[in-house]
Design a protein around this motif. Sequence first.
Motif, PDB file in Angstrom:
ATOM      1  N   TRP A  22      56.086  -0.410  17.320  1.00 50.90           N
ATOM      2  CA  TRP A  22      55.470  -1.493  16.537  1.00 50.90           C
ATOM      3  C   TRP A  22      56.471  -2.113  15.579  1.00 50.90           C
ATOM      4  CZ3 TRP A  22      51.302  -3.844  17.849  1.00 50.90           C
ATOM      5  CH2 TRP A  22      50.339  -3.197  18.578  1.00 50.90           C
ATOM      6  N   PHE A  23      57.302  -1.278  14.964  1.00 53.13           N
ATOM      7  CA  PHE A  23      58.334  -1.792  14.051  1.00 53.13           C
ATOM      8  C   PHE A  23      59.329  -2.678  14.792  1.00 53.13           C
ATOM      9  CE2 PHE A  23      62.605  -1.371  12.241  1.00 53.13           C
ATOM     10  CZ  PHE A  23      62.385  -1.948  11.007  1.00 53.13           C
ATOM     11  N   ALA A  24      59.767  -2.247  15.958  1.00 55.26           N
ATOM     12  CA  ALA A  24      60.732  -3.025  16.743  1.00 55.26           C
ATOM     13  C   ALA A  24      60.129  -4.348  17.190  1.00 55.26           C
ATOM     14  CB  ALA A  24      61.209  -2.216  17.945  1.00 55.26           C
ATOM     15  N   MET A  25      58.865  -4.344  17.587  1.00 59.95           N
ATOM     16  CA  MET A  25      58.211  -5.584  17.996  1.00 59.95           C
ATOM     17  C   MET A  25      58.067  -6.536  16.803  1.00 59.95           C
ATOM     18  SD  MET A  25      55.305  -4.757  20.859  1.00 59.95           S
ATOM     19  CE  MET A  25      54.315  -3.793  19.759  1.00 59.95           C
ATOM     20  N   TYR A  61      45.453   4.871  28.431  1.00 57.69           N
ATOM     21  CA  TYR A  61      45.718   5.275  27.051  1.00 57.69           C
ATOM     22  C   TYR A  61      46.879   6.261  26.926  1.00 57.69           C
ATOM     23  CZ  TYR A  61      41.242   3.091  26.240  1.00 57.69           C
ATOM     24  OH  TYR A  61      40.219   2.193  26.181  1.00 57.69           O
ATOM     25  N   ASP A  62      47.514   6.626  27.994  1.00 64.47           N
ATOM     26  CA  ASP A  62      48.577   7.617  27.914  1.00 64.47           C
ATOM     27  C   ASP A  62      49.904   7.043  27.461  1.00 64.47           C
ATOM     28  OD1 ASP A  62      47.462   9.555  30.766  1.00 64.47           O
ATOM     29  OD2 ASP A  62      46.978   9.723  28.628  1.00 64.47           O
ATOM     30  N   HIS A  63      50.195   5.767  27.732  1.00 62.66           N
ATOM     31  CA  HIS A  63      51.502   5.189  27.397  1.00 62.66           C
ATOM     32  C   HIS A  63      51.367   4.213  26.235  1.00 62.66           C
ATOM     33  CE1 HIS A  63      53.218   7.145  30.826  1.00 62.66           C
ATOM     34  NE2 HIS A  63      52.313   6.600  31.628  1.00 62.66           N
ATOM     35  N   ASP A  64      50.975   4.713  25.119  1.00 60.19           N
ATOM     36  CA  ASP A  64      50.757   3.906  23.926  1.00 60.19           C
ATOM     37  C   ASP A  64      52.082   3.695  23.190  1.00 60.19           C
ATOM     38  OD1 ASP A  64      49.425   2.463  22.073  1.00 60.19           O
ATOM     39  OD2 ASP A  64      48.480   4.170  21.072  1.00 60.19           O
ATOM     40  N   VAL A  65      52.208   2.553  22.531  1.00 65.11           N
ATOM     41  CA  VAL A  65      53.418   2.253  21.751  1.00 65.11           C
ATOM     42  C   VAL A  65      53.319   3.008  20.433  1.00 65.11           C
ATOM     43  CG1 VAL A  65      54.740   0.430  20.640  1.00 65.11           C
ATOM     44  CG2 VAL A  65      53.614  -0.009  22.822  1.00 65.11           C
ATOM     45  N   GLY A  66      54.374   3.740  20.085  1.00 67.08           N
ATOM     46  CA  GLY A  66      54.373   4.515  18.852  1.00 67.08           C
ATOM     47  C   GLY A  66      54.742   3.666  17.650  1.00 67.08           C
ATOM     48  N   GLY A  67      54.955   4.314  16.512  1.00 70.03           N
ATOM     49  CA  GLY A  67      55.272   3.627  15.260  1.00 70.03           C
ATOM     50  C   GLY A  67      56.567   2.832  15.323  1.00 70.03           C
TER      51      GLY A  67
END
Length: 95
Positions: free
Chosen positions: A13-16, A4-10
């Motif tokens: 998610w926008f870039a994906m 859980y330490d390397h979560d994708v930030g906001g």
Amino acid sequence: MFWYDHDVGGWGWFAMSAGMIFFWAVIIVLGALLYRALARPGGSSDRVDTRPIDPTPEQILAERFARGEIDEDEYHRRLTVLAKTTGDVPRSGRH
């Protein structure tokens, strides 16, 4: 360990999301272009020099008769003259 330490930030998610929309847009556009290229009746060659077919003298005469510019006697007389000059036999019943 790093579950859980390397979560994708906001922004991740926008870039994906933007990348997925762009990817599918490119796939759809390529599919449409491929369909247009294969579905064209003349193959892949563009016919720019195509011109509309000019009407025959008999068609012009029939149009003038249909618009009322000439009467029936004038139509038949001119049709007979056209048939003599072109060698065609005028067809009865076709105005």
